[in-house]
Design a protein around this motif. Structure first.
Motif, short mmCIF file in Angstrom:
data_model
loop_
_atom_site.label_atom_id
_atom_site.label_comp_id
_atom_site.label_asym_id
_atom_site.label_seq_id
_atom_site.Cartn_x
_atom_site.Cartn_y
_atom_site.Cartn_z
N PHE A 34 0.76 -1.01 -0.05
CA PHE A 34 0.02 0.16 0.12
C PHE A 34 0.87 1.30 0.16
O PHE A 34 2.03 1.22 0.42
CB PHE A 34 -1.02 0.10 1.18
N ASP A 35 0.28 2.38 -0.31
CA ASP A 35 0.99 3.65 -0.57
C ASP A 35 1.28 4.26 0.89
O ASP A 35 0.02 4.50 1.58
CB ASP A 35 0.58 4.55 -1.45
N ILE A 36 2.20 4.78 1.40
CA ILE A 36 2.46 5.33 2.53
C ILE A 36 2.71 7.04 2.31
O ILE A 36 2.99 7.56 3.19
CB ILE A 36 3.61 4.73 3.42
N ASN A 37 2.88 7.38 0.92
CA ASN A 37 2.97 8.66 0.88
C ASN A 37 1.96 9.78 1.27
O ASN A 37 1.98 10.81 1.56
CB ASN A 37 3.60 9.12 -0.69
N ASN A 38 0.58 8.96 0.95
CA ASN A 38 -0.55 9.92 1.56
C ASN A 38 -1.05 9.51 2.82
O ASN A 38 -1.77 8.63 2.71
CB ASN A 38 -1.63 9.80 0.37
N THR A 43 -4.19 6.74 6.85
CA THR A 43 -4.87 6.78 8.04
C THR A 43 -6.38 6.20 7.81
O THR A 43 -6.93 5.70 8.66
CB THR A 43 -4.92 8.38 8.66
N ALA A 44 -7.13 6.27 6.77
CA ALA A 44 -8.36 6.04 6.60
C ALA A 44 -8.31 4.47 6.38
O ALA A 44 -9.18 3.81 6.84
CB ALA A 44 -8.97 6.68 5.21
N ILE A 45 -7.36 4.04 5.48
CA ILE A 45 -7.18 2.49 5.42
C ILE A 45 -6.94 1.97 6.90
O ILE A 45 -7.58 0.64 7.09
CB ILE A 45 -6.08 2.21 4.23
N MET A 46 -6.15 2.33 7.45
CA MET A 46 -5.91 1.86 8.91
C MET A 46 -6.90 1.85 9.81
O MET A 46 -7.25 0.86 10.57
CB MET A 46 -4.73 2.41 9.46
N ILE A 47 -7.74 2.80 9.70
CA ILE A 47 -8.94 2.90 10.79
C ILE A 47 -9.78 1.76 10.19
O ILE A 47 -10.56 0.97 10.96
CB ILE A 47 -9.59 4.22 10.64
#
Length: 69
Positions: A34-38, A43-47
């Motif tokens: 997954f992309d960690i730059n945005n 944060t939305a994906i982890m939540i």
């Protein structure tokens, strides 16, 4: 005899490590799925990911309790 085998294992592990680091150019996070730059999208994906795992037992209990009534 033990020394030769440990050197062989060390060489194999080192070669795998160097090859893995070279494939992605040494960029942190380049080998993640997954992309960690945005950071807002991350944060939305982890939540969503951790929230669904945390909320699942509560939803299952609610379903079982409403099924009894």
């Amino acid at each position: 005899m033990i020394g030769k085998s440990s050197l062989l294992v060390r060489q194999i592990v080192r070669n795998a490590f160097v090859r893995a680091a070279h494939d992605h150019g040494g960029v942190p996070g380049a080998n993640l799925p997954f992309d960690i730059n945005n950071r807002f999208k991350l944060t939305a994906i982890m939540i969503a990911f951790f929230g669904s795992a945390f909320g699942a037992p509560f939803l299952i209990v609610r379903y079982q309790l409403t099924k009894l009534l």
